[in-house]
Design a protein around this motif. Structure first.
Motif, PDB file in Angstrom:
ATOM      1  N   PRO A 296      -2.227  -5.978 -11.233  1.00  0.00           N
ATOM      2  CA  PRO A 296      -1.844  -5.112 -12.359  1.00  0.00           C
ATOM      3  C   PRO A 296      -1.818  -3.623 -12.035  1.00  0.00           C
ATOM      4  O   PRO A 296      -1.278  -2.832 -12.796  1.00  0.00           O
ATOM      5  N   ASN A 297      -2.421  -3.218 -10.912  1.00  0.00           N
ATOM      6  CA  ASN A 297      -2.475  -1.796 -10.590  1.00  0.00           C
ATOM      7  C   ASN A 297      -2.639  -1.601  -9.084  1.00  0.00           C
ATOM      8  O   ASN A 297      -2.874  -2.559  -8.332  1.00  0.00           O
ATOM      9  N   LYS A 298      -2.518  -0.345  -8.653  1.00  0.00           N
ATOM     10  CA  LYS A 298      -2.583  -0.025  -7.226  1.00  0.00           C
ATOM     11  C   LYS A 298      -3.959  -0.328  -6.618  1.00  0.00           C
ATOM     12  O   LYS A 298      -4.057  -0.782  -5.480  1.00  0.00           O
ATOM     13  N   ALA A 299      -5.030  -0.071  -7.388  1.00  0.00           N
ATOM     14  CA  ALA A 299      -6.372  -0.308  -6.868  1.00  0.00           C
ATOM     15  C   ALA A 299      -6.594  -1.790  -6.566  1.00  0.00           C
ATOM     16  O   ALA A 299      -7.143  -2.155  -5.517  1.00  0.00           O
ATOM     17  N   THR A 300      -6.157  -2.652  -7.477  1.00  0.00           N
ATOM     18  CA  THR A 300      -6.300  -4.092  -7.262  1.00  0.00           C
ATOM     19  C   THR A 300      -5.431  -4.547  -6.092  1.00  0.00           C
ATOM     20  O   THR A 300      -5.851  -5.346  -5.253  1.00  0.00           O
ATOM     21  N   LYS A 301      -4.219  -4.016  -6.032  1.00  0.00           N
ATOM     22  CA  LYS A 301      -3.311  -4.368  -4.939  1.00  0.00           C
ATOM     23  C   LYS A 301      -3.907  -3.960  -3.596  1.00  0.00           C
ATOM     24  O   LYS A 301      -3.853  -4.716  -2.623  1.00  0.00           O
ATOM     25  N   SER A 302      -4.500  -2.768  -3.550  1.00  0.00           N
ATOM     26  CA  SER A 302      -5.116  -2.286  -2.309  1.00  0.00           C
ATOM     27  C   SER A 302      -6.279  -3.174  -1.884  1.00  0.00           C
ATOM     28  O   SER A 302      -6.448  -3.492  -0.713  1.00  0.00           O
ATOM     29  N   LYS A 303      -7.079  -3.603  -2.855  1.00  0.00           N
ATOM     30  CA  LYS A 303      -8.215  -4.486  -2.565  1.00  0.00           C
ATOM     31  C   LYS A 303      -7.731  -5.802  -1.965  1.00  0.00           C
ATOM     32  O   LYS A 303      -8.293  -6.298  -0.983  1.00  0.00           O
TER      33      LYS A 303
END
Length: 218
Positions: free
Chosen positions: A102-109
């Motif tokens: 849903p967001n860049k932080a989750t995608k990065s993780k």
């Protein structure tokens, strides 16, 4: 079923779980999984309880049941973590979660987890691609830089490894482990004096016999 009854079942499940009465907690979660519209939540709770009981196989199966009713990134990541803990390949679930992030932080993780997994499997090029993408999504992601440092060193790129650890330290300067790995990569790159300074910094943060031994060997 009346919403008040659902609320009561959820509260009773949480009460039993908090009391470590996992048998009754599982019973409440199971009841929830049979209620239309709450199946996914019920199976997720069952997975969490199974994990608390150390039943890794059942936990993974319950997470899968939950996902049949509702695709959810958090549940998908929980399943991936469960598979990793059981020494099984979570790549498929991580990629599914990545597509729904849903967001860049989750995608990065998720990209960081994929990168670490690939590098640990000696798929170095693929791992580095994931890790480079991870820091593009979230430039201050210290863990992504840390994993990239480990992967670069595994690839034989000591200079690139040291650079990645230096970037990680910008965002997590009090992390003893990063300073240690930074020192090892500097030493591998032939920079003994900066490596010793990095080890000394690690010691300032946390006294560690391994750090003393590494210093003695430099």
């Amino acid at each position: 079923l009346e919403p008040q009854m659902v609320w009561l079942i959820e509260r009773r499940e949480q009460f039993h779980r908090n009391m470590k009465d996992y048998k009754n907690a599982m019973s409440m979660a199971s009841r929830l999984s049979k209620i239309s519209g709450y199946q996914a939540a019920g199976f997720t709770k069952m997975a969490e309880i199974a994990k608390l009981q150390g039943d890794e196989s059942s936990a993974a199966n319950f997470y899968r049941q939950s996902l049949k009713y509702k695709e959810d990134v958090k549940t998908r990541l929980a399943l991936a973590d469960q598979l990793s803990d059981s020494d099984k390949d979570p790549s498929k679930d991580l990629l599914a979660a990545l597509a729904k992030a849903p967001n860049k932080a989750t995608k990065s993780k998720i990209l960081t987890q994929l990168g670490k997994l690939s590098c640990n499997s000696n798929q170095i090029d693929q791992g580095l691609r994931y890790l480079k993408q991870a820091v593009k999504e979230t430039p201050n992601h210290a863990v992504a830089f840390y994993e990239r440092g480990l992967c670069e060193r595994k690839a034989g790129n000591a200079k690139g490894s040291a650079s990645a650890f230096a970037s990680a330290l910008k965002y997590d300067p009090n992390n003893h482990q990063i300073w240690m790995q930074y020192a090892f990569s500097l030493e591998a790159d032939g920079k003994s004096k900066p490596a010793l300074s990095a080890l000394q910094q690690a010691l300032k943060i946390k006294v560690n016999d391994g750090t003393h031994l590494a210093m003695a060997q430099m």
